[in-house]
Write an enzyme that holds these catalytic residues in place. Structure first.
Site, PDB file in Angstrom:
ATOM      1  CB  ALA A  70      -0.913  -0.005   1.217  1.00 28.77           C
ATOM      2  N   GLY A 109      -0.064  -5.981  -0.485  1.00 32.72           N
ATOM      3  CA  GLY A 109      -0.833  -5.849  -1.709  1.00 32.72           C
ATOM      4  C   GLY A 109      -0.036  -6.194  -2.946  1.00 32.72           C
ATOM      5  CD  GLU A 112      -3.741  -8.892  -0.575  1.00 28.00           C
ATOM      6  OE1 GLU A 112      -4.749  -9.417  -0.082  1.00 28.00           O
ATOM      7  OE2 GLU A 112      -3.425  -7.698  -0.378  1.00 28.00           O
ATOM      8  CD  GLU A 132      -1.133  -7.557   4.004  1.00 26.44           C
ATOM      9  OE1 GLU A 132      -1.259  -7.289   2.804  1.00 26.44           O
ATOM     10  OE2 GLU A 132      -0.574  -8.596   4.429  1.00 26.44           O
TER      11      GLU A 132
END
Length: 706
Positions: A70, A109, A112, A132
């Site tokens: 992020a 992310g 991901e 996270e």
């Protein structure tokens, strides 16, 4: 092209290589997943799908990383479309094979996104992870649903609950990536893999359709085991069990319903005060490393380190330095002490061998960088020396006199003192500009905190050198000024005194410890005293006796235990009993009898305390003295106090640190508590001028961190 589209195009570039579209994310410094990157990825995949000439897509990052997670610049701001889950879903829905070519970091992310791709190739330098949980969150863009479907629940849960980064080889073994390439060119690796896929007519292989959860009984057993283990290890933490719940959803629900559950759990974590505390701790650590001197001066070169003293602390420091790849020269007073010092170092590595963490040959290679001597002249060519001898001013000054004599010009001379006046040590030699405090915490090879104590006459480049050394040693560094105890031990002395006063006033040490553990500490103050050794605090109290205010309350209970030789674990009893070398103590009726006798001697009528009242007093004392430390510039900012207590004193990380916690409670409430307690003891409970000023202005500690 509108402004948003132009920004997305700038952050994500597409280029055709024959029938393969190479999509490059370029968002320095770490390719964070900001809104422009998300838009650019969405547009690139849409374009690839619409172009019949494109047969495959390669996703990669410019610079040193694939995708770093992020974008911190978006923290706390309203979300902007497209959301990352939508981007990952769109990548996975692409009708052409999508290859993620991973080099450097693919974290959070970023991983991901790679899981949304159909195939993954990693360069040898790749680091992958879903960290996270360290910020009080869970993977919120499909990570809790795709990862277990790809590599199984047990491996996925371990990865997410630990937050650790793994290398390319481990990722390959787990099945997180499909292949590893040794080169350093992600474009070449991605293109080569894409051409293989095209040649074999490979279709998109969607991670959401993975079959690693097919054995339902085994998967459920793995989830149940993780839930039980997490309940013990992550006591008090919010997000870890939510991660387990999300993986349960991956087993029980269709993929889209699992994504919806993940989103609900993610938003619950986002709203948790723990998330705010963990995010504060995360950024505070990075800010603490930015001392003024690190901006104004270049560090001196450190290629070798001398350590004076081979006891527990000196040996721990030696291990930390050796682990950083630097050679160590250890000095002890005689051959017998030097042999013990070497044995103390070897004992650490022997323990790692016994646990299978390193091989004997690795220990041998490390110990080849260790040398020892009983002559200070052996330090003549080292770049930095750390003194770790007995906590006595005369002893330390004698060491520094020798260092002044033998060390080369420009060598950094550091003391590991926990309390003593470093200005006084520096003034005793001819080169005060080279003297600095490096206060390690025991065991020094494990504890992350390093207080870098800055005396008045030290050169700026010596301070910068200390911060650079902290990086090499993988320590969390905090800049502190010179005073008795610096940041951590100075504040510890005050809230430790508050705990002792509550003990004399009616709370048992066992209730106090239980209440503090209930707040989130791993141990209470009396357990910590027993672990560290009661004689250490006793020596400090005796040293301070001459300057102690005769009007100040002094609780003698700890002295009564020390007079009996009850120093804690090392003597088999302190506040607790430790029969047969037990590591966990049991309450001692004789200690309670001593406490009762001391109450009678002091004329104290015992009263009862609730656990909540204990915690309020304990933290009010800590926060008030923390405010004094900031007010007097011993700490640069409140965040430096927070980092010190999270990393050195067991303050629960998810609460952010004492100063952040005070902001969440409300400084007006903290001040009201202190003023109420001051009715009993106005000398001890004197409100910090900084706390009074902030409340008057309606400000908080966070306002001083900027």
């Amino acid at each position: 092209m509108n402004t948003a589209e132009a920004a997305g195009a700038a952050a994500v570039a597409s280029a055709r290589h024959d029938d393969i579209l190479v999509v490059t994310i370029d968002n320095p410094p770490v390719n964070a997943l900001g809104v422009d990157v998300r838009r650019g990825l969405m547009e690139a995949i849409e374009a690839a799908d619409a172009d019949p000439a494109v047969k495959a897509v390669v996703l990669l990052g410019a610079g040193r990383n694939f995708l770093g997670g992020a974008d911190i610049r978006e923290f706390g701001k309203p979300p902007q479309a497209p959301a990352l889950p939508d981007v990952c879903n769109r990548i996975e829905a692409c009708s052409k094979p999508v290859v993620a070519a991973i080099h450097g970091a693919a974290l959070g992310g970023g991983l991901e996104v790679a899981l949304g791709a159909h195939y993954r190739v990693a360069l040898a330098n790749a680091r992958l992870g879903l960290p996270e949980v360290l910020l009080g969150l869970l993977p919120g863009a499909g990570g809790t649903q795709r990862t277990p479907r790809l590599i199984g629940a047990a491996a996925a849960l371990e990865l997410m609950l630990s937050g650790r980064h793994i290398g390319a080889r481990e990722a390959l073994k787990l099945g997180l990536v499909d292949k590893v390439e040794e080169g350093d060119d992600p474009v070449a690796a991605g293109l080569a893999y894409a051409r293989e896929l095209i040649a074999s007519n490979a279709a998109p292989r969607r991670t959401s359709e993975g079959t690693a959860l097919a054995d339902r009984p085994a998967t459920q057993a793995a989830i149940d085991a993780a839930r039980a283990d997490t309940g013990k290890k992550a006591r008090g933490l919010f997000s870890p069990l939510k991660i387990v719940d999300a993986v349960q959803g991956a087993l029980d629900l269709p993929f889209l319903e699992g994504l919806a559950l993940e989103r609900t759990l993610f938003l619950a974590c986002l709203d948790s005060p723990q998330r705010a505390g963990l995010v504060h701790a995360f950024f505070a650590e990075r800010e603490a490393a930015k001392a003024p001197e690190t901006r104004s001066a270049q560090p001196r070169e450190v290629n070798s380190v001398g350590i004076v003293g081979g006891g527990t602390m000196g040996a721990g420091i030696a291990v930390a330095v050796l682990d950083a790849g630097l050679p160590v020269v250890m000095i002890e007073r005689d051959e017998e002490a030097l042999a013990r010092g070497r044995a103390n170092v070897e004992k650490v590595y022997d323990g790692l061998i016994a646990k299978g963490r390193i091989k004997p040959e690795a220990k041998e290679a490390i110990m080849n960088r260790w040398s020892g001597s009983t002559a200070y002249d052996a330090l003549s060519q080292v770049d930095l020396v750390i003194e770790a001898v007995f906590e006595d001013m005369a002893v330390k000054q004698a060491v520094f006199k020798e260092l002044d004599r033998v060390c080369k010009p420009g060598a950094v001379l550091a003391t590991n003192t926990s309390y003593l006046d470093i200005d006084q040590i520096a003034a005793s030699i001819t080169r005060p500009q080279d003297v600095i405090g490096l206060h390690f915490f025991s065991p020094a090879n494990i504890m992350k905190l390093l207080e870098i104590v800055v005396p008045a006459k030290v050169a700026a480049d010596v301070v910068a050198t200390a911060f650079e050394l902290a990086k090499k040693l993988k320590k969390t560094a905090v800049r502190a000024g010179v005073c008795d105890g610096f940041i951590g031990n100075r504040v510890l002395a005050v809230y430790g005194q508050a705990a002792q006063m509550m003990m004399e006033d009616g709370a048992s040490p066992y209730q106090i410890d239980k209440a503090v553990r209930g707040f989130g500490y791993p141990m209470g103050p009396f357990q910590v005293s027993d672990l560290a050794g009661g004689d250490i605090g006793w020596a400090t109290r005796k040293r301070r006796a001459a300057t102690r205010d005769p009007q100040a309350r002094y609780v003698q209970i700890p002295d009564r235990l020390c007079e009996r030789g009850w120093f804690g674990q090392k003597t088999g009893r302190g506040y607790y009993l430790y029969p047969d070398g037990a590591r966990v103590g049991t309450p001692d009726p004789e200690v309670e009898a001593i406490i009762d006798a001391e109450r009678r001697r002091a004329g104290v009528t015992p009263k009862t305390f609730t656990d909540e009242e204990i915690v309020r007093r304990y933290l009010a004392a800590m926060i008030n003295e923390g405010a004094n430390v900031v007010d007097q510039k011993i700490a640069l900012r409140p965040l430096d106090v927070d980092v010190t207590f999270v990393h050195g004193y067991g303050f629960p990380r998810y609460r952010g640190g004492p100063m952040h916690y005070a902001d969440t409670v409300g400084l007006d409430k903290i001040l009201a508590d202190i003023q109420e307690f001051a009715k009993e003891d106005p000398l001890f409970w004197k409100p910090s001028p900084l706390l009074v000023d902030l409340v008057a202005r309606g400000a908080n500690f966070a306002s001083l961190n900027k």
